[in-house]
Design a protein around this motif. Sequence first.
Motif, short mmCIF file in Angstrom:
data_model
loop_
_atom_site.label_atom_id
_atom_site.label_comp_id
_atom_site.label_asym_id
_atom_site.label_seq_id
_atom_site.Cartn_x
_atom_site.Cartn_y
_atom_site.Cartn_z
N ASP A 7 -7.90 37.10 30.26
CA ASP A 7 -6.45 37.17 30.48
C ASP A 7 -5.94 38.57 30.12
O ASP A 7 -5.15 39.17 30.86
CB ASP A 7 -5.76 36.11 29.63
N PHE A 8 -6.41 39.10 29.00
CA PHE A 8 -6.05 40.45 28.56
C PHE A 8 -6.51 41.50 29.57
O PHE A 8 -5.75 42.41 29.95
CB PHE A 8 -6.68 40.70 27.19
N LEU A 9 -7.75 41.39 30.04
CA LEU A 9 -8.30 42.40 30.95
C LEU A 9 -7.66 42.35 32.33
O LEU A 9 -7.39 43.39 32.95
CB LEU A 9 -9.82 42.22 31.07
N ILE A 10 -7.44 41.15 32.84
CA ILE A 10 -6.83 41.02 34.17
C ILE A 10 -5.45 41.68 34.17
O ILE A 10 -5.08 42.38 35.13
CB ILE A 10 -6.75 39.54 34.57
N GLU A 11 -4.71 41.51 33.11
CA GLU A 11 -3.40 42.16 33.02
C GLU A 11 -3.55 43.67 32.82
O GLU A 11 -2.77 44.45 33.37
CB GLU A 11 -2.59 41.55 31.88
N ARG A 12 -4.53 44.07 32.06
CA ARG A 12 -4.72 45.50 31.77
C ARG A 12 -4.99 46.30 33.04
O ARG A 12 -4.51 47.43 33.19
CB ARG A 12 -5.88 45.67 30.78
N TYR A 13 -5.75 45.72 33.95
CA TYR A 13 -6.15 46.45 35.16
C TYR A 13 -5.22 46.21 36.35
O TYR A 13 -5.43 46.77 37.42
CB TYR A 13 -7.58 46.07 35.56
N ARG A 14 -4.22 45.38 36.19
CA ARG A 14 -3.38 44.96 37.31
C ARG A 14 -2.73 46.14 38.03
O ARG A 14 -2.62 46.14 39.28
CB ARG A 14 -2.30 44.00 36.81
N HIS A 15 -2.30 47.16 37.33
CA HIS A 15 -1.55 48.25 37.94
C HIS A 15 -2.40 49.48 38.24
O HIS A 15 -1.88 50.45 38.81
CB HIS A 15 -0.37 48.64 37.03
N SER A 16 -3.68 49.44 37.91
CA SER A 16 -4.54 50.62 38.16
C SER A 16 -5.62 50.37 39.20
O SER A 16 -6.22 51.32 39.70
CB SER A 16 -5.20 51.07 36.85
N HIS A 17 -5.88 49.09 39.53
CA HIS A 17 -6.96 48.77 40.46
C HIS A 17 -6.48 47.75 41.49
O HIS A 17 -5.55 46.97 41.24
CB HIS A 17 -8.17 48.20 39.70
N ARG A 18 -7.16 47.74 42.62
CA ARG A 18 -6.86 46.75 43.67
C ARG A 18 -7.56 45.42 43.38
O ARG A 18 -7.01 44.34 43.67
CB ARG A 18 -7.32 47.30 45.03
#
Length: 322
Positions: free
Chosen positions: A266-277
Amino acid sequence: MQGAGRMIEIVPFTQSEREIWNALNAEARNGHFLFDRRFMEYHSDRFQDCSYIFMDEGKPIGLLPANIAGDTLYSHQGLTFGGLVVDQRVTSVRMLAIWDILLHRLREQGVRRLIYKALPSIYHRAPAQEDLYALFRHRAQLIRRDVTTTIDYLSPGVRSKRRERGVKKAVKAQLHFTESQDWPAFWRILSDTLQSRHGVAPTHTLQEIILLSERLPEAIKLYLAEQDSQAVAGVVMFDTATVAHAQYIAASEQGRDVAALDGLFDFLIERYRHSHRFFDFGISNEDGGRILNEGLVTQKEEFGGSSVAHDVYEVVVDTSAL
């Protein structure tokens, strides 16, 4: 050679072309840090390198990371993927010319088979599937297909209630999620998990993954779930321009009791949401792709992911054409 391929030449890779290789990989439509020589060379003692650079009027336009074993060329046995890495100048016509030149060179070398691990399209900075058409033209056979589970941030699936309950359980346990350099702590968890469940060791040793993370710190990262300052779960992320990929995933027994991986993802999915497709959980196959681990793939899909194919092809090199 006539047409768009008349000036294309094939050059065996040597260390003198290391900077040229890495520069083209960094700029290519389908480059990947796995093809960076800083990564490829960590296991150079295990594979006989047989990589090629393709030049057009003296300028590099394509790369083929490859190794050779007997009469077979692999792209690449020591890497998750392989295939031709190309820049914007490689049109469909030029790709066909590259394949003609490559197969002619392989015939001269006495190579009888080419095993080609196509790079999944989620890793492309721009569409780059000219190689798949060339494979079709050369009667390539699909010999393996794995499925990886991927979240497309532009069109994510629905997270299941079970995963939501897991995230709440992790929050209730007051877990702390953080990027870390404590590779030994996670490698103990990972090694114990793989040994107890599958009787195997991680693909990389602790020393190798530390070496690679030091060579490519922007691409290889460790994230931990901690309880009372103790690591209870972790994920090793392989970051590319388009994909945040979970390469290694493991939790201790204590971590499983508190759903630490649910909380960490949950933490990682949110962390990468705005930097990766894309956020990719990795494959869930065994036995060369023939077996699907249904429990594992379901767990990943419950985070909102769906399937992307990893394909491997075989091309028979017609040595009689010489």
